[in-house]
Scaffold this motif. Structure first.
Motif, short mmCIF file in Angstrom:
data_model
loop_
_atom_site.label_atom_id
_atom_site.label_comp_id
_atom_site.label_asym_id
_atom_site.label_seq_id
_atom_site.Cartn_x
_atom_site.Cartn_y
_atom_site.Cartn_z
N ASP A 116 16.42 -59.21 -73.30
CA ASP A 116 15.51 -59.63 -74.37
C ASP A 116 16.08 -60.83 -75.14
O ASP A 116 15.36 -61.77 -75.46
CB ASP A 116 15.25 -58.49 -75.35
CG ASP A 116 14.36 -57.40 -74.77
OD1 ASP A 116 13.72 -57.63 -73.71
OD2 ASP A 116 14.33 -56.30 -75.37
N ALA A 117 17.40 -60.78 -75.42
CA ALA A 117 18.05 -61.88 -76.13
C ALA A 117 17.99 -63.16 -75.31
O ALA A 117 17.72 -64.24 -75.84
CB ALA A 117 19.49 -61.52 -76.47
N ALA A 118 18.24 -63.04 -74.01
CA ALA A 118 18.21 -64.22 -73.14
C ALA A 118 16.79 -64.78 -73.05
O ALA A 118 16.59 -66.00 -73.09
CB ALA A 118 18.74 -63.87 -71.76
N ARG A 119 15.82 -63.90 -72.95
CA ARG A 119 14.42 -64.36 -72.89
C ARG A 119 14.02 -65.08 -74.17
O ARG A 119 13.18 -65.97 -74.15
CB ARG A 119 13.48 -63.19 -72.65
CG ARG A 119 13.51 -62.64 -71.25
CD ARG A 119 12.47 -61.53 -71.07
NE ARG A 119 12.62 -60.89 -69.78
CZ ARG A 119 12.20 -61.39 -68.62
NH1 ARG A 119 11.58 -62.56 -68.62
NH2 ARG A 119 12.38 -60.74 -67.49
N GLY A 120 14.64 -64.72 -75.26
CA GLY A 120 14.35 -65.37 -76.54
C GLY A 120 15.11 -66.66 -76.76
O GLY A 120 14.99 -67.27 -77.82
N THR A 121 15.87 -67.09 -75.76
CA THR A 121 16.65 -68.32 -75.86
C THR A 121 15.94 -69.42 -75.08
O THR A 121 15.76 -69.30 -73.86
CB THR A 121 18.08 -68.11 -75.31
OG1 THR A 121 18.68 -67.01 -76.00
CG2 THR A 121 18.92 -69.36 -75.50
N GLU A 122 15.53 -70.44 -75.78
CA GLU A 122 14.76 -71.52 -75.15
C GLU A 122 15.49 -72.12 -73.96
O GLU A 122 16.67 -72.45 -74.03
CB GLU A 122 14.48 -72.61 -76.18
CG GLU A 122 13.56 -73.69 -75.65
CD GLU A 122 13.20 -74.72 -76.70
OE1 GLU A 122 12.81 -75.82 -76.31
OE2 GLU A 122 13.31 -74.42 -77.90
N GLY A 123 14.76 -72.25 -72.85
CA GLY A 123 15.27 -72.91 -71.66
C GLY A 123 16.10 -72.02 -70.74
O GLY A 123 16.47 -72.45 -69.65
N VAL A 124 16.36 -70.79 -71.12
CA VAL A 124 17.17 -69.90 -70.28
C VAL A 124 16.26 -69.19 -69.28
O VAL A 124 15.30 -68.53 -69.66
CB VAL A 124 17.97 -68.89 -71.13
CG1 VAL A 124 18.66 -67.87 -70.25
CG2 VAL A 124 18.99 -69.63 -71.98
N GLU A 125 16.61 -69.33 -68.00
CA GLU A 125 15.80 -68.76 -66.93
C GLU A 125 16.49 -67.63 -66.17
O GLU A 125 15.86 -66.98 -65.34
CB GLU A 125 15.42 -69.87 -65.94
CG GLU A 125 14.62 -70.99 -66.58
CD GLU A 125 14.43 -72.18 -65.66
OE1 GLU A 125 14.77 -72.09 -64.45
OE2 GLU A 125 13.95 -73.22 -66.15
N ALA A 126 17.78 -67.42 -66.43
CA ALA A 126 18.50 -66.38 -65.69
C ALA A 126 19.77 -65.99 -66.44
O ALA A 126 20.26 -66.74 -67.29
CB ALA A 126 18.86 -66.87 -64.29
#
Length: 174
Positions: A116-126
Motif C-alpha cells: 500500500d505504501a509503495a502504491r502511494g508513492t508516485e512513479g513506483v511500479e514494483a
C-alpha cells in the motif's frame, strides 16, 4: 488482535529502541535480517543508524507495526532506488516480525502495508527484495504475490562452509 501500521512515524528514542530490540530479537531467533545469532543491540546499532541516516536524507521510509500493547512488533524499510534509470521500483529491506507474533499472519499484513505504501508513492511500479535461501522465505514471499526473478548461488556466507543463495523477488504493482 491486528497490528497498527504507521508509515514514516516520528522517530522518537522509544521507537528507535523498539526497532533495535526487535532487530536483536529477530536475529537471535534465527531471522535472516543481516546478522547471525548471537548478536547484541550494540552489534545491530550501526546498521540501524545507517537506515536512520537514509531516512533523514529522504531515501528510505520506515513502516512500523505496533502490537496492542504499543510495542514495536514489525518493521520494513522502503528504499528509493537512486539510479536515475531505476526510479520506477523500490527496495524493501529488513522485513521483520517479532518472534512472539509469528504465525498470526502479521508478516502478510506487513507486506500488504508495504505494498500500500509503495502504491502511494508516485512513479513506483514494483517492489524488489532479496532474501536468504535455506529458510523457505522465497515460498512465503511467493505466497504474498512476489515472483522469484533471480538467484545468486552461495552469495551469503552465514558461517565458514555455510553459504546460502541470495534470492531476488519482485512484486509488480501494475
Amino acid at each position: 488482535m491486528p497490528l497498527t501500521f504507521t508509515l514514516d512515524p516520528a522517530l522518537t528514542p522509544a521507537l528507535r529502541d523498539g526497532i533495535l530490540d526487535l532487530w536483536t530479537d529477530v536475529s537471535n531467533a534465527g531471522g535472516s535480517v543481516g546478522f547471525v545469532a548471537p548478536v547484541t543491540r550494540e552489534d545491530i546499532r550501526p546498521e540501524l543508524v545507517r537506515h536512520l541516516v537514509q531516512m533523514a536524507e529522504g531515501r528510505t521510509r520506515l513502516l512500523v507495526g505496533h502490537d496492542e500493547d504499543g510495542r514495536v512488533a514489525a518493521t520494513a524499510f522502503l528504499t528509493h532506488n537512486s539510479h536515475r534509470l531505476m526510479t520506477h521500483w523500490i527496495w524493501l529491506y529488513t522485513v521483520m516480525v517479532h518472534p512472539r507474533h509469528q504465525g498470526r499472519g502479521y508478516g502478510r499484513d506487513l507486506l500488504a502495508a508495504a505494498e500500500d505504501a509503495a502504491r502511494g508513492t508516485e512513479g513506483v511500479e514494483a517492489i524488489r527484495l532479496t532474501c536468504r535461501g535455506g529458510h523457505g522465505l522465497e515460498r512465503f514471499y511467493a505466497s504474498c504475490g512476489y515472483k522469484e526473478v533471480g538467484r545468486v548461488p552461495d552469495a551469503i556466507r552465514v558461517a565458514p562452509g555455510d553459504d546460502r543463495n541470495e534470492v531476488l523477488m519482485l512484486l509488480p504493482l501494475g
